[in-house]
Design a protein around this motif. Structure first.
Motif, PDB file in Angstrom:
ATOM      1  N   SER A   1       0.855  -1.184   0.000  1.00  0.00           N
ATOM      2  CA  SER A   1       0.000   0.000   0.000  1.00  0.00           C
ATOM      3  C   SER A   1       0.892   1.234   0.000  1.00  0.00           C
ATOM      4  O   SER A   1       1.973   1.219   0.576  1.00  0.00           O
TER       5      SER A   1
ATOM      6  N   HIS B   1      -3.729   0.289  -3.131  1.00  0.00           N
ATOM      7  CA  HIS B   1      -3.388  -0.976  -2.488  1.00  0.00           C
ATOM      8  C   HIS B   1      -3.180  -2.034  -3.560  1.00  0.00           C
ATOM      9  O   HIS B   1      -3.946  -2.106  -4.526  1.00  0.00           O
TER      10      HIS B   1
ATOM     11  N   HIS C   1       0.028   2.821  -8.792  1.00  0.00           N
ATOM     12  CA  HIS C   1       0.535   2.192  -7.570  1.00  0.00           C
ATOM     13  C   HIS C   1       2.072   2.183  -7.590  1.00  0.00           C
ATOM     14  O   HIS C   1       2.682   1.893  -8.604  1.00  0.00           O
TER      15      HIS C   1
END
Length: 124
Positions: free
Chosen positions: A54, A64, A74
């Motif tokens: 995360s 996440h 991410h």
């Protein structure tokens, strides 16, 4: 050796490397994997790719990792370990493809015990 440094490159998962081969024009490699390959060629002492569970990068919302799919924004981290000089040379050589990268350079200081001196304080 006490002159190690760590360069951490925080990269969005969707970041792609420049096309250097014909097949790369169809599907460019992930930037993180390309940086690992380039670090090996440059003689960098150690290189690791960390997958982040995360987190978020500057200007992005937290995300996440998920087994069914992870957002392109991410973060992931490429960590290089070598001398500060070698890491700065690597950054300079590859600066053109690091536009989407957040870089952090950390100097390492290792407490080394000298011969004849105790490493732990004795009680009493």
């Amino acid at each position: 050796m006490n002159d190690f440094a760590v360069l951490r490159l925080y990269i969005p998962m969707s970041a792609r490397a420049r096309a250097t081969r014909l097949w790369h024009h169809l599907s460019p490699p992930q930037l993180a994997h390309q940086l690992l390959t380039q670090a090996r060629r440059a003689g960098i002492r150690q290189a690791l790719l960390f997958h982040v569970g995360s987190g978020y990068l500057p200007g992005e919302k937290p995300s996440h990792a998920h087994v069914e799919g992870t957002a392109g924004r991410h973060p992931q981290c490429v960590e290089l370990v070598d001398t500060e000089e070698a890491l700065r040379a690597f950054l300079f050589e590859h600066h053109a493809q690091l536009h989407a990268v957040q870089a952090v350079l950390l100097r390492c200081e290792l407490p080394l015990a000298t011969e004849g001196k105790a490493t732990h304080a004795s009680a009493g």
